[in-house]
Enzyme design. Sequence first.
Site, short mmCIF file in Angstrom:
data_model
loop_
_atom_site.label_atom_id
_atom_site.label_comp_id
_atom_site.label_asym_id
_atom_site.label_seq_id
_atom_site.Cartn_x
_atom_site.Cartn_y
_atom_site.Cartn_z
N HIS A 246 2.45 7.83 -1.95
CA HIS A 246 2.73 7.50 -0.54
C HIS A 246 3.21 8.73 0.22
CE1 HIS A 246 7.14 6.18 -1.49
NE2 HIS A 246 7.18 7.37 -0.94
N ASP B 216 10.10 8.82 9.32
CA ASP B 216 10.28 7.40 9.06
C ASP B 216 11.76 7.00 9.02
OD1 ASP B 216 10.80 8.80 6.72
OD2 ASP B 216 9.19 7.89 5.57
N GLU C 282 2.02 3.39 2.23
CA GLU C 282 1.91 3.02 0.83
C GLU C 282 0.43 2.89 0.43
OE1 GLU C 282 4.40 2.96 -1.12
OE2 GLU C 282 6.17 2.01 -0.26
C1 F6R Z 1 10.92 10.35 3.36
C2 F6R Z 1 9.53 9.98 3.07
C3 F6R Z 1 9.08 9.61 1.70
C4 F6R Z 1 9.52 10.61 0.64
C5 F6R Z 1 9.01 10.21 -0.74
C6 F6R Z 1 9.54 11.12 -1.83
O1 F6R Z 1 11.10 10.63 4.74
O2 F6R Z 1 8.76 9.95 3.98
O3 F6R Z 1 7.68 9.50 1.70
O4 F6R Z 1 9.04 11.88 0.97
O5 F6R Z 1 9.40 8.89 -1.03
O6 F6R Z 1 10.91 10.98 -1.93
P1 F6R Z 1 11.79 11.96 -2.85
O7 F6R Z 1 11.72 13.30 -2.21
O8 F6R Z 1 13.18 11.37 -2.79
O9 F6R Z 1 11.18 11.91 -4.20
#
Ligand code: F6R
Length: 238
Positions: free
Chosen positions: A136, A65, A141
């Site tokens: 998510h 993403d 979401e």
């Molecule tokens: C990032 C992504 C998001 C993150 C998620 C967790 O490419 O796809 O879904 O994996 O928001 O983020 P962290 O690891 O920062 O807690």
Amino acid sequence: MKMKFDICKNYDEMSKHAAKIFADLIKEKPNAVLGLATGSTPEGMYDELSGAELDFSSIKTVNLDEYYPISPYNENSYRYFMNKHLFSRVNVKIENTYVPNGSAADPEKECKEYDELIEKLGGIDLQVLGIGPNGHIGFNEPGSELFSNTHVTALTESTIAANSRFFDNISDVPTKALTMGMSSILSAKKIVLLISGKVKHNALKALLNDKITPNVPATFLKLHRDVTVICDTDAYNG
Ligand code: F6R
């Protein structure tokens, strides 16, 4: 098939374990297509892979993403993150690394071409995922569709709030993103889901039963036949 759960004692062990799965694939299939994620969770795994003397010269990568709109040169863009945490530290050819283009003039067209690109590459061999506290996956979401390809999506208030830690001001967080959909993610041959920290405990709990619900998009992963959840005890025990 049931998801496999590997419980590690801490973040460091989780990162090493995940890196080993990637390293084994890179050795076994030097031209593999790696599906990558950004965020705090995989940083340790990228550190491990960067220090591991692996040959990335024929490896191709596709990221899950990107914010929209955002310039690839913006320090908060996912392209910038990947260059910094992995691509500049290994011998991958930068032209073999793909992140959705957050400054595409026509974002719908960009999404369509992204799915075509993944198909042209022969599909993703191994996809790493993080998870949001709300469950998510990518930017799919709560309320997301199961049958969805790469698409433009609006970020929820809670995700904007969670991600604002990287920006000077919450109003600087882009309100949209380009994200692989659940169908694109589920077509990966193998999936590794990393879960670290108490704040992810509720999201992890939703994976421990047989229920599948769009309210927690990560539960869609139960439909895949090769998912390994690698978590630390903080996430597992809460
Ligand atoms: C990032 C992504 C998001 C993150 C998620 C967790 O490419 O796809 O879904 O994996 O928001 O983020 P962290 O690891 O920062 O807690």
